[in-house]
Enzyme design. Structure first.
Site, PDB file in Angstrom:
ATOM      1  CG  HIS A 211      -0.379   0.120   2.525  1.00  0.00           C
ATOM      2  ND1 HIS A 211      -0.071  -0.967   3.313  1.00  0.00           N
ATOM      3  CD2 HIS A 211      -0.031   1.210   3.258  1.00  0.00           C
ATOM      4  CE1 HIS A 211       0.433  -0.561   4.460  1.00  0.00           C
ATOM      5  NE2 HIS A 211       0.474   0.768   4.451  1.00  0.00           N
TER       6      HIS A 211
ATOM      7  CG  HIS B   3       0.203   4.775   4.008  1.00  0.00           C
ATOM      8  ND1 HIS B   3      -0.601   4.183   4.967  1.00  0.00           N
ATOM      9  CD2 HIS B   3      -0.591   5.671   3.369  1.00  0.00           C
ATOM     10  CE1 HIS B   3      -1.828   4.691   4.900  1.00  0.00           C
ATOM     11  NE2 HIS B   3      -1.844   5.594   3.932  1.00  0.00           N
TER      12      HIS B   3
ATOM     13  CG  ASP C 147       4.609   2.892   6.945  1.00  0.00           C
ATOM     14  OD1 ASP C 147       3.943   3.419   6.036  1.00  0.00           O
ATOM     15  OD2 ASP C 147       4.080   2.223   7.870  1.00  0.00           O
ATOM     16  CG  HIS C 148       4.352  -0.211   4.135  1.00  0.00           C
ATOM     17  ND1 HIS C 148       4.862  -1.261   4.877  1.00  0.00           N
ATOM     18  CD2 HIS C 148       3.414   0.379   4.920  1.00  0.00           C
ATOM     19  CE1 HIS C 148       4.251  -1.307   6.045  1.00  0.00           C
ATOM     20  NE2 HIS C 148       3.365  -0.329   6.095  1.00  0.00           N
TER      21      HIS C 148
ATOM     22  CG  HIS D 265      -3.875   0.236   6.012  1.00  0.00           C
ATOM     23  ND1 HIS D 265      -4.005   0.442   7.362  1.00  0.00           N
ATOM     24  CD2 HIS D 265      -2.652   0.716   5.670  1.00  0.00           C
ATOM     25  CE1 HIS D 265      -2.912   1.017   7.830  1.00  0.00           C
ATOM     26  NE2 HIS D 265      -2.072   1.200   6.822  1.00  0.00           N
TER      27      HIS D 265
ATOM     28  CE1 TYR E 119     -11.875   9.086   6.161  1.00  0.00           C
ATOM     29  CE2 TYR E 119     -12.198   7.332   7.773  1.00  0.00           C
ATOM     30  CZ  TYR E 119     -12.298   7.818   6.477  1.00  0.00           C
ATOM     31  OH  TYR E 119     -12.813   7.008   5.485  1.00  0.00           O
TER      32      TYR E 119
ATOM     33  CG  HIS F 176       3.502  -2.703   9.971  1.00  0.00           C
ATOM     34  ND1 HIS F 176       4.412  -1.751  10.380  1.00  0.00           N
ATOM     35  CD2 HIS F 176       2.604  -2.055   9.190  1.00  0.00           C
ATOM     36  CE1 HIS F 176       4.085  -0.567   9.883  1.00  0.00           C
ATOM     37  NE2 HIS F 176       2.988  -0.726   9.148  1.00  0.00           N
TER      38      HIS F 176
END
Length: 299
Positions: free
Chosen positions: A111, A113, A115-116, A189, A223, A254
């Site tokens: 996905h 984001h 961090d990935h 996600h 949100y 993760h």
């Protein structure tokens, strides 16, 4: 020509029948070493040693973020990229396993984001590999900014964008020499969330590996999932899809979400055909808790 045929042609044209260099190591690093090195460390950029997962599949990520390398006769495949700061350690892990990063042909994602995929641009520049993603993720990967419908938009820092060379669709199989990778749309996600399954063998022992995207219902401040029923319905559909995936060895973006390091350290616990169902069931309960908390009037 279809996307699948184009991909197959691209592999062939890259050198007729390119061969991945075999690992220079007689024995790949073990999961025990990985678990020991990351004990008490789970930062996105905390360097970790590589480890063999099963068959042709290896862990080359950090202590806090998974990056998976697949060795095929058609070249190397890398799934996810961690942060840009982690790119040097990922490349070093590939070399430690005896592979040449220049032989990475394809970069896939879970996905969109930081961090990935924050390291995606750096890895693409280092390897020359093609980035492949679902259309729903392509714009965010190119801009480095989460999609307007992403629940975490506004709380996730931007990253250096990268062009997507080819898009894949739900259920599409990437036919790379010696490997069949299936893309599964698993939004929730993020809008472009993607999971991947493939078959890996050690001799006659073959297992289905499932790299299943994050399923956590987290968001930016302010949100409320209850205000987005269509998005919640999409999330619930993803849970059902993940429960039905072929899944013997579960991997997650993760590693802690699937207790991966402990399972790699004890190979007897690595495979579990119920793992995807349990992973989805836990995520469904957490979403229900989140919705209930949003619907409860404050005291």
């Amino acid at each position: 020509m279809s996307g699948k045929l184009l991909l197959f042609a691209a592999v062939a044209l890259a050198g007729c029948t390119p061969q991945a260099a075999p690992s220079a190591l007689a024995t790949a690093p073990t999961g025990k070493a990985l678990a020991a090195a990351c004990a008490g460390r789970e930062g996105w950029g905390d360097p970790a040693p590589p480890a063999k997962i099963f068959g042709n599949s290896y862990y080359v990520g950090t202590c806090g973020i998974s990056v998976v390398l697949i060795d095929t006769p058609g070249g190397l495949v890398l799934i996810d990229a961690a942060t840009e700061e982690a790119a040097p350690s990922i490349l070093a892990n590939i070399r430690t396993l005896g592979f040449d990063p220049k032989n990475v042909r394809f970069l896939l994602t879970s996905h969109e984001h930081l961090d990935h995929v924050g390291g995606l641009r750096a890895l693409q520049e280092a390897t020359g590999a093609q980035v492949i993603a679902r259309p729903e993720a392509a714009a965010a990967l190119a801009s480095g900014e989460p999609d307007a419908t992403d629940p975490q938009r506004g709380s996730i820092p931007p990253f250096r964008g990268v062009a997507v060379a080819r898009t894949v669709f739900d259920g599409e199989m990437l036919k790379i020499e010696g490997l069949r990778l299936t893309a599964h749309a698993t939004p929730g996600h993020t809008p472009g969330g993607t999971s991947w399954t493939w078959r890996s063998c050690e001799g006659s022992d073959c297992r289905i590996i499932a790299y299943v995207d994050s399923l956590s219902a987290v968001s930016a401040d302010g949100y409320r999932f209850v205000d987005h029923p269509d998005y919640v319905a999409t999330f619930r559909a993803t849970f059902a899809k993940v429960e039905a995936l072929p899944c013997e060895i579960l991997l997650t973006p993760h590693p802690g979400a699937s207790n991966l390091f402990a399972r790699l350290a004890n190979p007897a616990t690595l495979a579990n055909p119920e793992s995807c169902r349990a992973y989805a069931a836990g995520a469904r309960m957490r979403l229900a808790d989140r919705l209930a908390s949003e619907s409860t009037p404050p005291k």
